[in-house]
Design a protein around this motif. Structure first.
Motif, PDB file in Angstrom:
ATOM      1  N   PRO A  58       0.805  -1.229   0.000  1.00  0.00           N
ATOM      2  CA  PRO A  58       0.000   0.000   0.000  1.00  0.00           C
ATOM      3  C   PRO A  58       0.843   1.286   0.000  1.00  0.00           C
ATOM      4  CG  PRO A  58      -0.849  -1.536   1.630  1.00  0.00           C
ATOM      5  CD  PRO A  58       0.437  -2.105   1.119  1.00  0.00           C
ATOM      6  N   PHE A  59       1.944   1.294   0.743  1.00  0.00           N
ATOM      7  CA  PHE A  59       2.776   2.497   0.776  1.00  0.00           C
ATOM      8  C   PHE A  59       3.442   2.722  -0.574  1.00  0.00           C
ATOM      9  CE2 PHE A  59       6.685   4.903   1.906  1.00  0.00           C
ATOM     10  CZ  PHE A  59       6.066   6.033   2.400  1.00  0.00           C
ATOM     11  N   TRP A  60       3.973   1.650  -1.150  1.00  0.00           N
ATOM     12  CA  TRP A  60       4.631   1.766  -2.459  1.00  0.00           C
ATOM     13  C   TRP A  60       3.624   2.192  -3.528  1.00  0.00           C
ATOM     14  CZ3 TRP A  60       9.434   2.555  -2.941  1.00  0.00           C
ATOM     15  CH2 TRP A  60      10.047   2.481  -4.188  1.00  0.00           C
ATOM     16  N   SER A  61       2.428   1.636  -3.486  1.00  0.00           N
ATOM     17  CA  SER A  61       1.382   2.010  -4.432  1.00  0.00           C
ATOM     18  C   SER A  61       0.983   3.474  -4.247  1.00  0.00           C
ATOM     19  CB  SER A  61       0.158   1.104  -4.234  1.00  0.00           C
ATOM     20  OG  SER A  61      -0.860   1.446  -5.137  1.00  0.00           O
ATOM     21  N   PHE A  62       0.913   3.913  -2.998  1.00  0.00           N
ATOM     22  CA  PHE A  62       0.603   5.310  -2.697  1.00  0.00           C
ATOM     23  C   PHE A  62       1.642   6.228  -3.346  1.00  0.00           C
ATOM     24  CE2 PHE A  62       1.358   8.924   0.243  1.00  0.00           C
ATOM     25  CZ  PHE A  62       0.133   9.568   0.114  1.00  0.00           C
ATOM     26  N   ILE A  63       2.910   5.915  -3.165  1.00  0.00           N
ATOM     27  CA  ILE A  63       3.978   6.740  -3.741  1.00  0.00           C
ATOM     28  C   ILE A  63       3.921   6.705  -5.274  1.00  0.00           C
ATOM     29  CG2 ILE A  63       6.476   6.927  -4.067  1.00  0.00           C
ATOM     30  CD1 ILE A  63       6.759   5.989  -1.150  1.00  0.00           C
ATOM     31  N   GLN A  64       3.785   5.518  -5.826  1.00  0.00           N
ATOM     32  CA  GLN A  64       3.850   5.357  -7.280  1.00  0.00           C
ATOM     33  C   GLN A  64       2.651   5.939  -8.014  1.00  0.00           C
ATOM     34  OE1 GLN A  64       6.344   4.300  -9.070  1.00  0.00           O
ATOM     35  NE2 GLN A  64       7.638   3.569  -7.422  1.00  0.00           N
ATOM     36  N   HIS A  65       1.441   5.834  -7.407  1.00  0.00           N
ATOM     37  CA  HIS A  65       0.233   6.152  -8.167  1.00  0.00           C
ATOM     38  C   HIS A  65      -0.628   7.287  -7.613  1.00  0.00           C
ATOM     39  CE1 HIS A  65       1.165   2.547 -10.385  1.00  0.00           C
ATOM     40  NE2 HIS A  65       1.172   1.861  -9.263  1.00  0.00           N
ATOM     41  N   LYS A  66      -0.458   7.636  -6.357  1.00  0.00           N
ATOM     42  CA  LYS A  66      -1.366   8.618  -5.748  1.00  0.00           C
ATOM     43  C   LYS A  66      -0.680   9.881  -5.244  1.00  0.00           C
ATOM     44  CE  LYS A  66      -4.912   5.865  -6.163  1.00  0.00           C
ATOM     45  NZ  LYS A  66      -5.956   6.126  -7.137  1.00  0.00           N
ATOM     46  N   ALA A  67       0.625   9.885  -5.206  1.00  0.00           N
ATOM     47  CA  ALA A  67       1.345  11.045  -4.664  1.00  0.00           C
ATOM     48  C   ALA A  67       2.505  11.424  -5.580  1.00  0.00           C
ATOM     49  CB  ALA A  67       1.850  10.726  -3.260  1.00  0.00           C
ATOM     50  N   PRO A  68       2.196  11.982  -6.767  1.00  0.00           N
ATOM     51  CA  PRO A  68       3.267  12.284  -7.723  1.00  0.00           C
ATOM     52  C   PRO A  68       4.279  13.302  -7.187  1.00  0.00           C
ATOM     53  CG  PRO A  68       1.172  13.226  -8.449  1.00  0.00           C
ATOM     54  CD  PRO A  68       0.871  12.349  -7.265  1.00  0.00           C
ATOM     55  N   ASP A  69       3.832  14.240  -6.367  1.00  0.00           N
ATOM     56  CA  ASP A  69       4.761  15.219  -5.795  1.00  0.00           C
ATOM     57  C   ASP A  69       5.726  14.542  -4.820  1.00  0.00           C
ATOM     58  OD1 ASP A  69       2.522  14.724  -4.166  1.00  0.00           O
ATOM     59  OD2 ASP A  69       2.689  16.654  -3.156  1.00  0.00           O
ATOM     60  N   LEU A  70       5.217  13.625  -4.027  1.00  0.00           N
ATOM     61  CA  LEU A  70       6.063  12.869  -3.097  1.00  0.00           C
ATOM     62  C   LEU A  70       7.049  11.984  -3.864  1.00  0.00           C
ATOM     63  CD1 LEU A  70       6.824  11.927  -0.247  1.00  0.00           C
ATOM     64  CD2 LEU A  70       4.931  10.287  -0.380  1.00  0.00           C
ATOM     65  N   LYS A  71       6.576  11.342  -4.899  1.00  0.00           N
ATOM     66  CA  LYS A  71       7.441  10.485  -5.719  1.00  0.00           C
ATOM     67  C   LYS A  71       8.598  11.288  -6.306  1.00  0.00           C
ATOM     68  CE  LYS A  71       7.386   7.405  -9.706  1.00  0.00           C
ATOM     69  NZ  LYS A  71       6.550   6.787 -10.750  1.00  0.00           N
ATOM     70  N   LEU A  72       8.301  12.461  -6.864  1.00  0.00           N
ATOM     71  CA  LEU A  72       9.358  13.305  -7.440  1.00  0.00           C
ATOM     72  C   LEU A  72      10.346  13.774  -6.368  1.00  0.00           C
ATOM     73  CD1 LEU A  72       7.385  15.482 -10.007  1.00  0.00           C
ATOM     74  CD2 LEU A  72       9.118  13.743 -10.504  1.00  0.00           C
ATOM     75  N   ALA A  73       9.824  14.140  -5.217  1.00  0.00           N
ATOM     76  CA  ALA A  73      10.708  14.574  -4.123  1.00  0.00           C
ATOM     77  C   ALA A  73      11.623  13.435  -3.677  1.00  0.00           C
ATOM     78  CB  ALA A  73       9.879  15.080  -2.949  1.00  0.00           C
ATOM     79  N   LEU A  74      11.072  12.247  -3.574  1.00  0.00           N
ATOM     80  CA  LEU A  74      11.882  11.091  -3.158  1.00  0.00           C
ATOM     81  C   LEU A  74      12.921  10.734  -4.214  1.00  0.00           C
ATOM     82  CD1 LEU A  74       9.055   8.908  -1.605  1.00  0.00           C
ATOM     83  CD2 LEU A  74      10.977   9.950  -0.380  1.00  0.00           C
ATOM     84  N   GLN A  75      12.537  10.766  -5.482  1.00  0.00           N
ATOM     85  CA  GLN A  75      13.500  10.479  -6.542  1.00  0.00           C
ATOM     86  C   GLN A  75      14.600  11.528  -6.559  1.00  0.00           C
ATOM     87  OE1 GLN A  75      10.707  10.221  -9.831  1.00  0.00           O
ATOM     88  NE2 GLN A  75      10.865   7.981  -9.856  1.00  0.00           N
ATOM     89  N   GLY A  76      14.243  12.770  -6.341  1.00  0.00           N
ATOM     90  CA  GLY A  76      15.249  13.831  -6.297  1.00  0.00           C
ATOM     91  C   GLY A  76      16.184  13.677  -5.110  1.00  0.00           C
ATOM     92  N   LYS A  77      15.648  13.257  -3.986  1.00  0.00           N
ATOM     93  CA  LYS A  77      16.454  13.120  -2.771  1.00  0.00           C
ATOM     94  C   LYS A  77      17.345  11.886  -2.818  1.00  0.00           C
ATOM     95  CE  LYS A  77      16.004  12.717   2.231  1.00  0.00           C
ATOM     96  NZ  LYS A  77      16.118  13.894   3.043  1.00  0.00           N
ATOM     97  N   TYR A  78      16.810  10.763  -3.287  1.00  0.00           N
ATOM     98  CA  TYR A  78      17.521   9.492  -3.188  1.00  0.00           C
ATOM     99  C   TYR A  78      18.099   8.971  -4.499  1.00  0.00           C
ATOM    100  CZ  TYR A  78      15.502   9.203   1.462  1.00  0.00           C
ATOM    101  OH  TYR A  78      15.163   9.451   2.758  1.00  0.00           O
ATOM    102  N   GLY A  79      17.618   9.485  -5.619  1.00  0.00           N
ATOM    103  CA  GLY A  79      18.043   8.921  -6.893  1.00  0.00           C
ATOM    104  C   GLY A  79      17.456   7.529  -7.058  1.00  0.00           C
TER     105      GLY A  79
END
Length: 159
Positions: A58-79
């Motif tokens: 559920p958390f991974w699905s939330f990041i991948q499909h429901k929280a595009p701003d969070l996904k971009l922030a995480l990709q920017g922070k962690y690569g």
């Protein structure tokens, strides 16, 4: 209140809090308490293994499909190499049994966090799992913070 970003590691969080309070004092403020809410994603399971098993998809699905701003922030922070659940668990998620959740919250308290906001529900999680986690949080985690030394650490949950 001033909101502190949810994605900060405990070390980064300690630096941010220190910087804020130093700037607050240097600016001549009289020391009146200001709420600095810190957000953490939280899930309380029966055991650490069960919590991770129940929250991972559920958390991974939330990041991948429901929280595009969070996904971009995480990709920017962690690569790409650091974009994984285990890393998030180390840095800003509190997913585990009640004892682990209490320990992690106390660690935040030890670095100066006095106001904790908890994201307990993800729109990708089964409702019954969310309710059970919230029940465990209320009955097995919150009682450890009745007498928070810096004020009401979990005030945001009970207001």
């Amino acid at each position: 209140p001033v909101f502190i970003g949810a994605l900060q590691t405990p070390r980064d969080l300690k630096e941010s809090l220190g910087f804020y309070w130093q700037t607050f004092r240097d600016s001549g403020h009289d020391g009146v308490a200001v709420d600095l809410p810190v957000n953490r994603f939280l899930y309380v399971g029966e055991s650490n293994a069960k919590a991770r098993e129940e929250i991972a998809e559920p958390f991974w699905s939330f990041i991948q499909h429901k929280a595009p701003d969070l996904k971009l922030a995480l990709q920017g922070k962690y690569g790409e190499k650091g974009f994984r659940l285990e890393r998030f668990l180390e840095d800003f998620c509190i997913f585990g049994d009640p004892d682990l959740c209490v320990t992690r919250i106390k660690e935040l308290q030890d670095i100066g966090v006095t106001y904790l906001m908890c994201t307990l529900n993800f729109i990708t999680m089964e409702h019954k799992l969310c309710l059970k986690s919230m029940e465990r949080f209320a009955t097995e985690v919150m009682p450890h913070f009745k007498e928070a030394p810096h004020g009401e650490l979990l005030a945001g949950v009970t207001r």
